[in-house]
Design an enzyme around this catalytic site. Structure first.
Site, PDB file in Angstrom:
ATOM      1  N   HIS A 265      -6.565  -4.068   0.127  1.00 32.20           N
ATOM      2  CA  HIS A 265      -6.668  -4.119   1.594  1.00 32.20           C
ATOM      3  C   HIS A 265      -5.631  -5.105   2.113  1.00 32.20           C
ATOM      4  O   HIS A 265      -4.447  -4.931   1.855  1.00 32.20           O
ATOM      5  CB  HIS A 265      -8.117  -4.480   1.967  1.00 32.20           C
ATOM      6  N   HIS A 306      -2.692   5.150   1.515  1.00 30.26           N
ATOM      7  CA  HIS A 306      -3.636   4.722   2.545  1.00 30.26           C
ATOM      8  C   HIS A 306      -4.796   5.701   2.561  1.00 30.26           C
ATOM      9  O   HIS A 306      -4.615   6.897   2.358  1.00 30.26           O
ATOM     10  CB  HIS A 306      -2.962   4.708   3.927  1.00 30.26           C
ATOM     11  N   ASP A 363       1.713  -2.814   4.891  1.00 30.10           N
ATOM     12  CA  ASP A 363       1.971  -3.995   4.053  1.00 30.10           C
ATOM     13  C   ASP A 363       3.297  -3.935   3.321  1.00 30.10           C
ATOM     14  O   ASP A 363       3.732  -4.935   2.749  1.00 30.10           O
ATOM     15  CB  ASP A 363       0.841  -4.134   3.025  1.00 30.10           C
TER      16      ASP A 363
HETATM   17  C1  SDX Z   1      -4.552  -1.775   4.336  1.00 27.67           C
HETATM   18  O1  SDX Z   1      -8.198   1.150   5.863  1.00 27.67           O
HETATM   19  C2  SDX Z   1      -7.254   0.572   6.590  1.00 27.67           C
HETATM   20  O2  SDX Z   1      -7.021   0.911   7.724  1.00 27.67           O
HETATM   21  C3  SDX Z   1      -6.565  -0.565   5.862  1.00 27.67           C
HETATM   22  C4  SDX Z   1      -5.350  -1.153   6.597  1.00 27.67           C
HETATM   23  C5  SDX Z   1      -5.747  -1.866   7.877  1.00 27.67           C
HETATM   24  O3  SDX Z   1      -4.897  -2.037   8.748  1.00 27.67           O
HETATM   25  O4  SDX Z   1      -6.911  -2.379   7.926  1.00 27.67           O
HETATM   26  O5  SDX Z   1      -4.421  -0.126   6.929  1.00 27.67           O
HETATM   27  C6  SDX Z   1      -4.645  -2.197   5.740  1.00 27.67           C
HETATM   28  O6  SDX Z   1      -5.424  -2.087   3.580  1.00 27.67           O
HETATM   29  C7  SDX Z   1      -3.389  -0.925   3.921  1.00 27.67           C
HETATM   30  C8  SDX Z   1      -3.472  -0.518   2.397  1.00 27.67           C
HETATM   31  C9  SDX Z   1      -2.938  -1.709   1.600  1.00 27.67           C
HETATM   32  N1  SDX Z   1      -3.188  -1.461   0.141  1.00 27.67           N
HETATM   33  C10 SDX Z   1      -2.176  -1.212  -0.694  1.00 27.67           C
HETATM   34  O7  SDX Z   1      -1.007  -1.035  -0.351  1.00 27.67           O
HETATM   35  C11 SDX Z   1      -2.609  -1.180  -2.172  1.00 27.67           C
HETATM   36  C12 SDX Z   1      -2.002   0.063  -2.844  1.00 27.67           C
HETATM   37  N2  SDX Z   1      -2.652   1.248  -2.283  1.00 27.67           N
HETATM   38  C13 SDX Z   1      -3.774   1.800  -3.048  1.00 27.67           C
HETATM   39  O8  SDX Z   1      -4.594   0.795  -3.603  1.00 27.67           O
HETATM   40  C14 SDX Z   1      -4.481   2.890  -2.250  1.00 27.67           C
HETATM   41  O9  SDX Z   1      -3.517   3.677  -1.685  1.00 27.67           O
HETATM   42  C15 SDX Z   1      -5.490   2.533  -1.193  1.00 27.67           C
HETATM   43  C16 SDX Z   1      -6.523   1.588  -1.672  1.00 27.67           C
HETATM   44  C17 SDX Z   1      -4.806   1.955   0.005  1.00 27.67           C
HETATM   45  C18 SDX Z   1      -6.175   3.828  -0.794  1.00 27.67           C
HETATM   46  O10 SDX Z   1      -6.869   4.245  -1.953  1.00 27.67           O
HETATM   47  P1  SDX Z   1      -7.527   5.680  -1.990  1.00 27.67           P
HETATM   48  O11 SDX Z   1      -8.362   5.897  -0.797  1.00 27.67           O
HETATM   49  O12 SDX Z   1      -8.142   5.890  -3.337  1.00 27.67           O
HETATM   50  O13 SDX Z   1      -6.232   6.580  -1.874  1.00 27.67           O
HETATM   51  P2  SDX Z   1      -6.228   8.098  -1.999  1.00 27.67           P
HETATM   52  O14 SDX Z   1      -7.619   8.652  -2.125  1.00 27.67           O
HETATM   53  O15 SDX Z   1      -5.381   8.622  -0.899  1.00 27.67           O
HETATM   54  O16 SDX Z   1      -5.500   8.297  -3.405  1.00 27.67           O
HETATM   55  C19 SDX Z   1      -5.071   9.583  -3.708  1.00 27.67           C
HETATM   56  C20 SDX Z   1      -4.510   9.495  -5.115  1.00 27.67           C
HETATM   57  C21 SDX Z   1      -5.462   8.854  -6.134  1.00 27.67           C
HETATM   58  O17 SDX Z   1      -5.164   9.470  -7.376  1.00 27.67           O
HETATM   59  P3  SDX Z   1      -6.160  10.659  -7.899  1.00 27.67           P
HETATM   60  O18 SDX Z   1      -7.527  10.019  -8.078  1.00 27.67           O
HETATM   61  O19 SDX Z   1      -6.152  11.718  -6.816  1.00 27.67           O
HETATM   62  O20 SDX Z   1      -5.547  11.091  -9.196  1.00 27.67           O
HETATM   63  O21 SDX Z   1      -3.330   8.681  -5.127  1.00 27.67           O
HETATM   64  C22 SDX Z   1      -3.506   7.606  -6.032  1.00 27.67           C
HETATM   65  C23 SDX Z   1      -4.993   7.417  -6.215  1.00 27.67           C
HETATM   66  O22 SDX Z   1      -5.242   6.850  -7.475  1.00 27.67           O
HETATM   67  N3  SDX Z   1      -2.908   6.442  -5.395  1.00 27.67           N
HETATM   68  C24 SDX Z   1      -1.891   5.729  -5.881  1.00 27.67           C
HETATM   69  C25 SDX Z   1      -1.628   4.742  -4.923  1.00 27.67           C
HETATM   70  N4  SDX Z   1      -2.484   4.873  -3.902  1.00 27.67           N
HETATM   71  C26 SDX Z   1      -3.283   5.924  -4.198  1.00 27.67           C
HETATM   72  N5  SDX Z   1      -1.189   5.834  -7.020  1.00 27.67           N
HETATM   73  C27 SDX Z   1      -0.198   4.922  -7.197  1.00 27.67           C
HETATM   74  N6  SDX Z   1       0.132   3.935  -6.324  1.00 27.67           N
HETATM   75  C28 SDX Z   1      -0.579   3.828  -5.177  1.00 27.67           C
HETATM   76  N7  SDX Z   1      -0.276   2.856  -4.308  1.00 27.67           N
END
Ligand code: SDX
Length: 427
Positions: A265, A306, A363
Site C-alpha cells: 500500500h 493496482h 508510487d
Molecule cells: C497504493 O487501493 C488503493 O487505492 C491504493 C492506493 C491509494 O492511493 O490508496 O492507490 C495506493 O497502495 C498503490 C499500490 C502500491 N503497491 C505497490 O506498488 C506494490 C506492488 N503492487 C502489488 O503488490 C499489487 O499490484 C497490488 C497489491 C497493488 C494489487 O494486488 P492485487 O490486487 O493482487 O493485484 P491484481 O489482482 O491486479 O494482480 C493480478 C496479477 C496477480 O497474479 P495472478 O494471481 O493473477 O497470477 O498480477 C500479479 C498478481 O500476483 N501482480 C504482480 C504485481 N502486481 C500484481 N506481479 C508482479 N509485480 C507486481 N507489481
C-alpha cells in the site's frame, strides 16, 4: 424508474430476490445486506467485489484510469488547484470561493502547532526508529489531548478535529524527521503556505534563515494533492472500520497510518526506491522482470499494479510529468529516473504485464521527486500519510454524519466441528 433486481439461485433453496442500486458513476451494486436474515453469507476475501459503503467523495474508474474528487478530475486539480483547496473540496463537497478559502487557510494556520507535551513524547523513541512508527504513536497520542471535542455526533467537534489533523500532521511529520537527525524541532510559520511551511520545518534550522524554493514547494504541494484521497483503499477502509465503533477520531487516523505503512500500500514508494537501488543498473532489469513474473518468487515490481486501475493510474501520469519538470528545473540528472523510465518501458512491453494490466501506479514516480526535493527514503510513506490524512478524515466524517452500523464482517468457517475436551492424560 423501478429499481433493478437480481435473482440469486442457490441449489436446494428458493430463489432470493435482491435489489440492485445504480450509482451516479460506476458499476451497479447488488445489495446483499438481507442475506444473513435468509441464512446465507457472501464470500469475498480482500473485498475485491464488495462495495463497503455509499460515498460521494471520490470516484475511480479503473478501466479508464479516471480519478475524480467530488466530480473534479485529478489532472485538473493537480494543474489548477492547491492542496488546501482540495482539502476544502474533499471535506465540504465544493471548491471554496475567495472568502471561504481565506477563512479555511487561516483556520488551518491557527492549528499548526502541537501541544508542547507532544514534543516530550518523541523522547520515548529511539533516534533510529522508523518515522512511520513514530507517526503512528504520536498521532494516536493526540487522542489524549483533545477532550474538548469528543462528541463525534457534534458536527462542530468533527470539524475542529479535521482542522487539527490537517494542520498538525505536517508539523508532526517534520518532527519525525528532525528527531531522527538529532536536530531541534522547527515551529510552524504562519506567513508560509502549507507545503512551504512543511519544507521549512523539514529543512530549516534555528541557526539561519531558510528560503524554500518555490519549485520545490509547488512540487510538494502537487504530491500532497495526488495522494489526498483514493476511495475505499485499505487504509481508508481501516479508518472507516475503526470509526464505525465510535472510536476517538485521532485513534482512527492512527489506525489508517498503520494500514498505509505496508509495502503493498503506501509503503510502496519507499519500496520502489529500494528496488531501484537493488536493480542498480539497466543491464539487470530483465532479471528483475523475470523474478516479478516467477510465481515461486515473492518479488513483485514495486510501483506496478493496482487493485482497481487496470489502466494507467492517472496520478502516475501527472507524477511522471512533474518528475521531469522538477528534475529539469533543478538541473538534476538522476540515474534512478533513467533506470525507472527504462524499467517502465521494458515492463509495459512485456506480455505478462500487458496481459495482467500492470501499469505504474502513484508510487512509481513519487519517490524520485521526493528524493529530488531532499526527502530521505524513510520519510516517503510519512509524506503519503500526511497527504492522505484529509481523505481519511473526510471519509470518517461522511460516515459519522450519516446513519451507519458498526462494521462486522462474517467468515467462511472451515475449522473443527464441536468436540469434547480431552484431559491431559488422554492427549
Ligand atoms: C497504493 O487501493 C488503493 O487505492 C491504493 C492506493 C491509494 O492511493 O490508496 O492507490 C495506493 O497502495 C498503490 C499500490 C502500491 N503497491 C505497490 O506498488 C506494490 C506492488 N503492487 C502489488 O503488490 C499489487 O499490484 C497490488 C497489491 C497493488 C494489487 O494486488 P492485487 O490486487 O493482487 O493485484 P491484481 O489482482 O491486479 O494482480 C493480478 C496479477 C496477480 O497474479 P495472478 O494471481 O493473477 O497470477 O498480477 C500479479 C498478481 O500476483 N501482480 C504482480 C504485481 N502486481 C500484481 N506481479 C508482479 N509485480 C507486481 N507489481
Amino acid at each position: 424508474m423501478s429499481e433493478k433486481k437480481a435473482i440469486l439461485k442457490v441449489d436446494g433453496r428458493d430463489d432470493i430476490e435482491l435489489p440492485v442500486h445504480t450509482p451516479t458513476l460506476g458499476k451497479d451494486v447488488i445489495d446483499v445486506s438481507s442475506l444473513t436474515g435468509q441464512g446465507i453469507f457472501t464470500f469475498d476475501p480482500g473485498f475485491t467485489s464488495t462495495a463497503s459503503c455509499e460515498s460521494k467523495i471520490t470516484f475511480i474508474d479503473g478501466e479508464k484510469g479516471q480519478l475524480l474528487h467530488r466530480g473534479y478530475s485529478i489532472e485538473e486539480l493537480a494543474a489548477k488547484s492547491d492542496y488546501l483547496e482540495v482539502c476544502y473540496l474533499l471535506l465540504y463537497g465544493e471548491l471554496p470561493n475567495a472568502e471561504q478559502r481565506d477563512e479555511f487557510v487561516s483556520t488551518v494556520k491557527n492549528h499548526t502547532m502541537v501541544h508542547e507535551q507532544i514534543r516530550n513524547l518523541f523522547n520515548g523513541f529511539r533516534r533510529d526508529a522508523h518515522p512511520m512508527a513514530i507517526m503512528c504513536g504520536v498521532v494516536g497520542a493526540l487522542s489524549a489531548f483533545y477532550h474538548d471535542s469528543l462528541d463525534i455526533k457534534d458536527q462542530k467537534h468533527r470539524e475542529i478535529t479535521a482542522f487539527r489533523l490537517i494542520a498538525k500532521i505536517p508539523t508532526i511529520a517534520a518532527m519525525c524527521y528532525k528527531y531522527a537527525l538529532g536536530q531541534p524541532f522547527m515551529y510552524p510559520r504562519n506567513d508560509l503556505g502549507y507545503a512551504e511551511n512543511f519544507l521549512h520545518m523539514m529543512f530549516g534550522t534555528p541557526c539561519e534563515e531558510y528560503e524554500v524554493s518555490p519549485t520545490l514547494a509547488r512540487a510538494m504541494d502537487r504530491i500532497f494533492i495526488l495522494h489526498a484521497d483514493h476511495e475505499q483503499n485499505a487504509s481508508t477502509s481501516t479508518v472507516r472500520l475503526a470509526g464505525s465503533s465510535g472510536a476517538n477520531p485521532f485513534a482512527c487516523i492512527a489506525a489508517g497510518i498503520s494500514a498505509l505503512w505496508g509495502p503493498a500500500h503506501g509503503g510502496a514508494n519507499e519500496a520502489v526506491l529500494n528496488m531501484l537501488d537493488e536493480i542498480g543498473d539497466i543491464s539487470n532489469i530483465e532479471t528483475y522482470i523475470a523474478k516479478a513474473k516467477d510465481k515461486s518468487d515473492p518479488f513483485k515490481l514495486m510501483g506496478f499494479g493496482h487493485r482497481v486501475y487496470k489502466n494507467y493510474d492517472p496520478r502516475a501520469t501527472v507524477m511522471r510529468e512533474s518528475c521531469h519538470e522538477v528534475l529539469n528545473e533543478l538541473g538534476i540528472n538522476d540515474p534512478q529516473l533513467e533506470l525507472a523510465m527504462k524499467l517502465e518501458e521494458i515492463a509495459l512491453s512485456d506480455p505478462y504485464f500487458k496481459e495482467k494490466k500492470l501499469f505504474p501506479n502513484v508510487d512509481f514516480y513519487s519517490g524520485i521527486i521526493l528524493k529530488a526535493i531532499g526527502i530521505p527514503t524513510s520519510m516517503f510513506t510519512v509524506i503519503f500519510a500526511l497527504s492522505r490524512t484529509v481523505g481519511w478524515i473526510a471519509h470518517w466524517n461522511e460516515m459519522i454524519s450519516n446513519p451507519y452500523k458498526i462494521g462486522r464482517p462474517r467468515q467462511l468457517y472451515t475449522g473443527e466441528t464441536e468436540r469434547s475436551f480431552k484431559v491431559l492424560g488422554d492427549r
